[in-house]
Design a protein around this motif. Structure first.
Motif, PDB file in Angstrom:
ATOM      1  N   SER A 111       0.616  -1.264  -0.003  1.00 23.21           N
ATOM      2  CA  SER A 111       0.148  -0.082  -0.026  1.00 23.21           C
ATOM      3  C   SER A 111       0.803   1.409  -0.188  1.00 23.21           C
ATOM      4  CB  SER A 111      -1.001   0.081   1.213  1.00 23.21           C
ATOM      5  OG  SER A 111      -1.932   1.229   1.404  1.00 23.21           O
ATOM      6  N   GLY A 112       0.294   2.293  -0.672  1.00 20.56           N
ATOM      7  CA  GLY A 112       1.069   3.638  -0.683  1.00 20.56           C
ATOM      8  C   GLY A 112       0.509   4.403   0.487  1.00 20.56           C
ATOM      9  N   ASN A 113      -0.284   4.037   1.171  1.00 16.68           N
ATOM     10  CA  ASN A 113      -0.721   4.674   2.478  1.00 16.68           C
ATOM     11  C   ASN A 113      -0.283   3.937   3.722  1.00 16.68           C
ATOM     12  OD1 ASN A 113      -2.455   5.796   4.461  1.00 16.68           O
ATOM     13  ND2 ASN A 113      -4.372   5.822   3.491  1.00 16.68           N
ATOM     14  N   ARG A 114       0.532   4.634   4.341  1.00 16.83           N
ATOM     15  CA  ARG A 114       1.099   4.195   5.631  1.00 16.83           C
ATOM     16  C   ARG A 114       0.098   3.798   6.803  1.00 16.83           C
ATOM     17  NH1 ARG A 114       6.702   7.090   6.596  1.00 16.83           N
ATOM     18  NH2 ARG A 114       7.329   5.479   7.442  1.00 16.83           N
ATOM     19  N   GLY A 115      -1.124   4.267   6.490  1.00 17.95           N
ATOM     20  CA  GLY A 115      -2.079   4.132   7.716  1.00 17.95           C
ATOM     21  C   GLY A 115      -2.967   2.935   7.401  1.00 17.95           C
ATOM     22  N   SER A 116      -2.727   2.279   5.988  1.00 19.32           N
ATOM     23  CA  SER A 116      -3.555   0.971   5.778  1.00 19.32           C
ATOM     24  C   SER A 116      -3.352  -0.055   6.646  1.00 19.32           C
ATOM     25  CB  SER A 116      -3.263   0.765   4.397  1.00 19.32           C
ATOM     26  OG  SER A 116      -3.218   1.531   3.445  1.00 19.32           O
ATOM     27  N   ARG A 117      -4.455  -0.736   7.123  1.00 22.61           N
ATOM     28  CA  ARG A 117      -4.389  -1.947   7.919  1.00 22.61           C
ATOM     29  C   ARG A 117      -4.082  -3.120   6.985  1.00 22.61           C
ATOM     30  NH1 ARG A 117      -6.546  -2.731  13.141  1.00 22.61           N
ATOM     31  NH2 ARG A 117      -7.350  -4.784  12.149  1.00 22.61           N
ATOM     32  N   ILE A 118      -3.106  -4.102   7.487  1.00 23.07           N
ATOM     33  CA  ILE A 118      -2.877  -5.045   6.831  1.00 23.07           C
ATOM     34  C   ILE A 118      -3.228  -6.426   7.720  1.00 23.07           C
ATOM     35  CG2 ILE A 118      -1.202  -4.010   5.346  1.00 23.07           C
ATOM     36  CD1 ILE A 118       1.132  -4.827   7.309  1.00 23.07           C
ATOM     37  N   ARG A 140      -1.456  -8.636   2.850  1.00 23.75           N
ATOM     38  CA  ARG A 140      -2.136  -7.825   1.827  1.00 23.75           C
ATOM     39  C   ARG A 140      -2.910  -6.766   2.802  1.00 23.75           C
ATOM     40  NH1 ARG A 140      -7.381  -9.121   3.041  1.00 23.75           N
ATOM     41  NH2 ARG A 140      -7.902 -11.329   3.557  1.00 23.75           N
ATOM     42  N   ARG A 141      -3.414  -5.899   1.976  1.00 21.72           N
ATOM     43  CA  ARG A 141      -4.368  -4.911   2.761  1.00 21.72           C
ATOM     44  C   ARG A 141      -5.548  -5.719   3.341  1.00 21.72           C
ATOM     45  NH1 ARG A 141      -5.304   1.113   1.228  1.00 21.72           N
ATOM     46  NH2 ARG A 141      -7.058   0.586   2.367  1.00 21.72           N
ATOM     47  N   GLU A 142      -5.987  -5.249   4.571  1.00 18.87           N
ATOM     48  CA  GLU A 142      -7.213  -5.926   5.116  1.00 18.87           C
ATOM     49  C   GLU A 142      -8.546  -5.619   4.180  1.00 18.87           C
ATOM     50  OE1 GLU A 142      -8.691  -6.395   9.602  1.00 18.87           O
ATOM     51  OE2 GLU A 142      -9.016  -4.401   8.782  1.00 18.87           O
ATOM     52  N   THR A 143      -8.405  -4.502   3.782  1.00 18.44           N
ATOM     53  CA  THR A 143      -9.539  -4.071   2.832  1.00 18.44           C
ATOM     54  C   THR A 143      -8.908  -3.547   1.773  1.00 18.44           C
ATOM     55  OG1 THR A 143     -11.107  -3.254   4.631  1.00 18.44           O
ATOM     56  CG2 THR A 143     -11.636  -2.626   2.474  1.00 18.44           C
ATOM     57  N   GLU A 144      -8.815  -4.374   0.835  1.00 24.59           N
ATOM     58  CA  GLU A 144      -8.372  -4.251  -0.532  1.00 24.59           C
ATOM     59  C   GLU A 144      -9.194  -3.201  -1.575  1.00 24.59           C
ATOM     60  OE1 GLU A 144      -6.129  -7.532  -2.696  1.00 24.59           O
ATOM     61  OE2 GLU A 144      -7.188  -8.717  -1.229  1.00 24.59           O
ATOM     62  N   LEU A 145      -8.402  -2.325  -2.004  1.00 22.73           N
ATOM     63  CA  LEU A 145      -9.094  -1.170  -2.914  1.00 22.73           C
ATOM     64  C   LEU A 145      -8.932  -1.663  -4.496  1.00 22.73           C
ATOM     65  CD1 LEU A 145      -8.265   1.992  -1.051  1.00 22.73           C
ATOM     66  CD2 LEU A 145     -10.181   0.710  -0.709  1.00 22.73           C
ATOM     67  N   LEU A 146      -9.837  -2.501  -4.908  1.00 29.88           N
ATOM     68  CA  LEU A 146      -9.600  -3.207  -6.047  1.00 29.88           C
ATOM     69  C   LEU A 146      -9.486  -2.161  -7.184  1.00 29.88           C
ATOM     70  CD1 LEU A 146      -9.936  -6.174  -7.587  1.00 29.88           C
ATOM     71  CD2 LEU A 146     -12.228  -5.682  -8.083  1.00 29.88           C
ATOM     72  N   GLU A 150      -2.502   4.446  -4.984  1.00 27.70           N
ATOM     73  CA  GLU A 150      -2.270   5.537  -4.071  1.00 27.70           C
ATOM     74  C   GLU A 150      -0.806   5.875  -4.203  1.00 27.70           C
ATOM     75  OE1 GLU A 150      -2.935   7.318   0.253  1.00 27.70           O
ATOM     76  OE2 GLU A 150      -4.275   5.997  -0.590  1.00 27.70           O
ATOM     77  N   ARG A 151      -0.512   7.032  -4.640  1.00 32.41           N
ATOM     78  CA  ARG A 151       1.119   7.477  -4.959  1.00 32.41           C
ATOM     79  C   ARG A 151       1.813   6.336  -5.796  1.00 32.41           C
ATOM     80  NH1 ARG A 151       3.208   8.318   1.178  1.00 32.41           N
ATOM     81  NH2 ARG A 151       5.052   9.003  -0.056  1.00 32.41           N
ATOM     82  N   ASP A 152       1.183   6.206  -6.836  1.00 31.78           N
ATOM     83  CA  ASP A 152       1.538   5.500  -7.884  1.00 31.78           C
ATOM     84  C   ASP A 152       1.703   3.871  -7.366  1.00 31.78           C
ATOM     85  OD1 ASP A 152       1.787   6.509 -10.195  1.00 31.78           O
ATOM     86  OD2 ASP A 152       3.669   7.379 -10.224  1.00 31.78           O
ATOM     87  N   GLN A 153       1.058   3.529  -6.355  1.00 33.75           N
ATOM     88  CA  GLN A 153       1.157   1.915  -5.835  1.00 33.75           C
ATOM     89  C   GLN A 153      -0.148   1.404  -5.753  1.00 33.75           C
ATOM     90  OE1 GLN A 153       3.726   1.944  -2.375  1.00 33.75           O
ATOM     91  NE2 GLN A 153       3.181  -0.289  -2.036  1.00 33.75           N
ATOM     92  N   ALA A 154      -0.099   0.120  -6.112  1.00 36.08           N
ATOM     93  CA  ALA A 154      -1.407  -0.800  -6.184  1.00 36.08           C
ATOM     94  C   ALA A 154      -1.864  -0.895  -4.750  1.00 36.08           C
ATOM     95  CB  ALA A 154      -1.167  -2.109  -6.908  1.00 36.08           C
ATOM     96  N   GLU A 155      -3.051  -0.791  -4.660  1.00 39.88           N
ATOM     97  CA  GLU A 155      -3.857  -0.810  -3.390  1.00 39.88           C
ATOM     98  C   GLU A 155      -4.743  -2.389  -3.294  1.00 39.88           C
ATOM     99  OE1 GLU A 155      -3.503   1.081  -0.724  1.00 39.88           O
ATOM    100  OE2 GLU A 155      -1.926   2.045  -1.943  1.00 39.88           O
ATOM    101  N   TRP A 156      -4.278  -3.127  -4.142  1.00 34.88           N
ATOM    102  CA  TRP A 156      -4.886  -4.538  -4.022  1.00 34.88           C
ATOM    103  C   TRP A 156      -4.053  -5.686  -4.614  1.00 34.88           C
ATOM    104  CZ3 TRP A 156      -4.453  -2.146  -8.724  1.00 34.88           C
ATOM    105  CH2 TRP A 156      -4.307  -2.860  -9.639  1.00 34.88           C
ATOM    106  N   GLY A 157      -4.117  -6.806  -4.118  1.00 36.51           N
ATOM    107  CA  GLY A 157      -3.105  -7.785  -4.365  1.00 36.51           C
ATOM    108  C   GLY A 157      -2.277  -8.373  -3.073  1.00 36.51           C
ATOM    109  N   ALA A 228       6.684 -11.996  -4.861  1.00 34.82           N
ATOM    110  CA  ALA A 228       5.618 -11.975  -5.925  1.00 34.82           C
ATOM    111  C   ALA A 228       4.475 -11.008  -5.685  1.00 34.82           C
ATOM    112  CB  ALA A 228       5.287 -13.246  -6.296  1.00 34.82           C
ATOM    113  N   LEU A 229       4.100 -10.026  -6.319  1.00 33.73           N
ATOM    114  CA  LEU A 229       2.739  -9.459  -6.263  1.00 33.73           C
ATOM    115  C   LEU A 229       1.578 -10.129  -6.947  1.00 33.73           C
ATOM    116  CD1 LEU A 229       1.325  -7.329  -4.723  1.00 33.73           C
ATOM    117  CD2 LEU A 229       1.672  -5.877  -6.774  1.00 33.73           C
ATOM    118  N   ILE A 230       0.820 -10.823  -6.294  1.00 32.41           N
ATOM    119  CA  ILE A 230      -0.200 -11.598  -7.087  1.00 32.41           C
ATOM    120  C   ILE A 230      -1.771 -10.975  -7.128  1.00 32.41           C
ATOM    121  CG2 ILE A 230      -1.440 -13.787  -7.188  1.00 32.41           C
ATOM    122  CD1 ILE A 230       1.352 -14.060  -7.788  1.00 32.41           C
TER     123      ILE A 230
END
Length: 761
Positions: A111-118, A140-146, A150-157, A228-230
């Protein structure tokens, strides 16, 4: 980091593990630093070398050598392997005393958001019937943003961090685990199940390996990790069947992420060998084409280009999606694919076809309302939702010219009679069978092969009769689009109205000389695309128009004193880097009227000069012209670049001192040898003398500090344009550079005169 048993010393290697170590009061360890020996790299690998001193009681021993090697394989013979979103890291040690090595990652990978729960887990699997196995941290993120970033970084996977099962593992708070390893040299094999935010008591996921060198029969050992990022889906795409969640291409061959990652881990030696073959050939070709500096530049470029892509689709219809990193995040931008396409032509032209495929499919389906080629498939990756309102960034001449030039370049890459004449060293490898089924892609991956014991290799790309059939199948399917784009250029390219070119940061301008040339070359390209499917009437029509236009263009675009091309027809005193001239040579137009012209065109034995229709009462046929764009244009531009080059390179035009490195290589590729060498060395000087903590940029100032001119472009795939020299060396059956020999005539004559004068003395 590394810890030496029976001492109190711990050695940070990469990252900022020492930040956690220094927070501990009265630690039972001493933070020391190894001797860093430097880095080596090639197109797929980066190696970092260190020396760790022996314990005090064994000072007679040599320091321990520690090598960290990162491998992201570029495998031009195996699209299957290239489609796997994973990399390797190997730690090798060589010495006579024991050492413990520690590796961890944190949640910032997902996640590009350092506050994200994982959330996370540790999974284990056996490798067949052996006692060996793998253990994998899954984060992974607890709640993935499909399909969001954020900040050029994927929020899912889900990130998979894998190691051999005999390693120690632990997850928990960074401020506890790292100091404890520094003190004890081991981990607790425990999993922290208190899921939380990325920087909330920072959770980390660690492995540790003990290398027992003092008591073993060997003085060297190693351990390998994989990352690997799946993601599934990888994108959404407004395809012909509607908005579709797109699966990764690897999912066509592997039933699960587990089976994929097991294959990837066990495939290390094969992947490393294929990547090494590519890197070695690239180094040979780059040195022959440029210098040692050029070897380094293209090696730095290769992974950056592939890092912006993701393979999708199916073996019947493969697709390669591309992100415009850092500049604005546009999806499948045609004028970002265009500067990168020399890399793909050199490495594996089928990947260029897979890049163009979603654009062609989307526009063929009628979802884009304009008559010109679209700018991109979506405002922001990974959402290729199109522009049904037709309000994408307005670059009509730019994008039509780009896609027509790339279309013919792709067709040309298919048509060669011998493997040695192929545009890519790897094109001729594999089966020459052809699938005539109109329902499948002309470039399907249905026929993967096993060669020399290696599974999952591509069949050949074109060649002989197969190549022409593939080209005809591909062009026929979308021919009406190619005609539509060319019609737009016929109407609007000779005198382009107020609009942007690909260099949109410079602003719009009317009557741009370089832009007009691109459009005219696009019309010319269409004449040969038409010829590919034996449409002689269209071929003649487009050729005649392009011939008339290029003659008028030279009158409009060249300065009154005949010394250089103007930035715009009406802007006297201006000048421009005429980087679109590169396409004239790449597409072999410069060979027309020479002894190499027929040999460069296998479509129908070479196109004869077109005679005016009977309605034109000429008493004799026109004189035979050499080249499409006159040789004089090449000569004056080469001389001009030599005159205006700055400390760190060739400015883009007379408005500013900034440049684009991709266009520098396009322009330099079609200059005299000394000028080409000088521009290359200027770029190398910029790389060697300027500092940044960011990835390779393509936009920088040619004077001063060589920094950014405002916009901070970085990690963009457009750097594939650095491969312009390499692609040109192999173009036209290897004859493209011979057609530029006239640029060096004056130089060669000067050498003869100088030698004659010395002899007389």
């Amino acid at each position: 980091m590394a810890a030496v048993p029976d001492t109190d010393k711990v050695y940070p290697l990469l990252g900022r593990a020492h930040d956690s170590l220094s927070l501990t009061e009265n630690p039972a360890y001493n933070i020391s630093y190894p001797t860093y020996l430097g880095a080596t790299f090639d197109a797929s690998t980066t190696n970092l070398s260190y020396l760790i001193p022996p314990p005090e009681q064994t000072e007679s021993l040599e320091p321990l050598e520690l090598l960290i090697s990162f491998l992201s394989p570029i495998t031009p013979t195996s699209t299957l392997r290239q489609s796997i979103p994973a990399s390797y890291m190997t730690v090798e040690v060589k010495g006579q005393f024991n050492v413990n090595v520690y590796v961890d990652i944190n949640g910032q990978w997902v996640s590009g958001n350092r506050g994200s729960r994982i959330v996370w887990e540790l999974a284990q699997q056996q490798l067949g019937e052996s006692d060996q196995g793998l253990k994998t941290w899954k984060i992974r993120r607890e709640t993935e943003l499909l399909l969001s970033e954020e900040r050029d970084q994927a929020e899912w996977g889900t990130l998979h961090f894998t190691a051999p099962s005999d390693l120690r593992h632990e997850s928990g708070i960074s401020g506890r685990i790292r100091p404890r390893f520094a003190r004890t040299g081991t981990l607790q094999n425990e999993v922290d199940h208190d899921f939380r935010g990325i920087m909330q008591e920072e959770p980390i996921f660690a492995f540790a390996k003990s290398f027992n060198l003092s008591s073993s029969n060997t003085e060297s050992d190693s351990v390998m990790f994989s990352f690997a990022l799946i993601q599934e889906p990888v994108t959404q795409f407004a395809s012909a069947r509607g908005l579709t969640f797109m699966r990764p291409l690897w999912a066509s061959w592997f039933s699960s992420a587990t089976s994929l990652l097991q294959f990837h881990y066990l495939d290390y030696k094969t992947a490393a060998n294929l990547a090494s073959n590519y890197s070695a050939q690239l180094a040979i070709d780059a040195h022959r084409s440029g210098s040692d500096d050029y070897v380094d530049i293209v090696a730095l470029t290769a992974r950056q280009v592939m890092g912006a892509t993701v393979f999708s689709g199916t073996p019947d219809d493969p697709i390669l999606f591309l992100k415009e990193i850092s500049s604005n995040g546009n999806f499948q931008t045609i004028d970002v694919i265009f500067p990168s396409f020399p890399f793909f032509l050199y490495t594996n032209p089928r990947w260029l076809a897979y890049l163009l495929e979603p654009l062609i499919e989307h526009m063929l389906s009628g979802q884009y309302p304009n008559k010109y080629a679209m700018h991109d498939l979506g405002t922001h990756f990974p959402n290729a939702t199109g522009h049904a309102d037709g309000r994408d960034e307005y670059m009509p001449v730019e994008e039509c010219g780009n896609i027509l030039i790339m279309g013919l370049a792709l067709v040309n890459s298919l048509i060669y009679d011998t493997t040695a004449a192929a545009g890519s060293v790897w094109s001729g490898l594999g089966s020459s069978s052809f699938d005539p089924n109109p329902a499948t892609s002309a470039f399907s991956l249905r026929n993967l092969e096993t060669r020399d014991g290696v599974f999952g290799l591509d069949d050949s790309w074109g060649g002989s009769t197969k190549g022409l059939k593939q080209a005809q199948k591909w062009v026929t399917k979308s021919y009406r689009l190619w005609k539509q784009w060319t019609s737009y250029l016929i109407e609007f390219s000779l005198r382009p109205h107020f609009q942007l070119s690909t260099d949109d940061f410079a602003g719009p301008l009317e009557l741009q000389t370089n832009l007009a040339l691109k459009g005219i070359l696009g019309i010319k390209a269409m004449s040969q695309i038409s010829e590919t499917i034996d449409n002689k009437e269209d071929a003649k029509y487009y050729k005649n128009i392009s011939d008339v236009y290029v003659s008028k263009w030279e009158g409009y675009g060249i300065s009154r004193d005949g010394s250089h091309a103007k930035l715009a027809y009406h802007w006297y005193g201006s000048w421009t880097t005429l980087y679109n001239l590169y396409a004239d040579t790449l597409l072999c137009f410069h060979l027309e009227g020479t002894s190499s012209s027929a040999a460069s065109d296998l479509r129908s034995g070479g196109q004869e000069p077109l005679i005016p229709s009977e309605g034109h009462h000429h008493h004799r046929p026109p004189s035979r012209k050499t080249g499409f764009v006159s040789q004089n244009v090449y000569k004056i531009q080469s001389s001009w670049y030599d005159a205006v080059r700055q400390k760190y390179g060739l400015p883009l035009d007379s408005r500013h001192l900034y440049t684009k490195s991709d266009w520098e290589f396009f322009a330099a590729a079609v200059t005299a040898k000394p000028v080409r060498s000088e521009i290359l060395q200027s770029v190398a000087k910029w790389l060697n003398e300027t500092t940044t903590d960011r990835p390779f940029t393509d936009l920088y100032e040619t004077e001063g500090t060589g920094g950014w001119p405002g916009a901070h472009f970085m990690a963009r795939p457009v750097t594939g344009g650095h491969f312009a020299f390499l692609t040109l060396d192999k173009a036209c059956g290897g004859k493209a550079m011979d057609g530029l020999a006239f640029l060096n005539d004056d130089i060669d004559e000067g050498k003869v005169e100088a030698e004659s004068e010395r002899a007389e003395l």
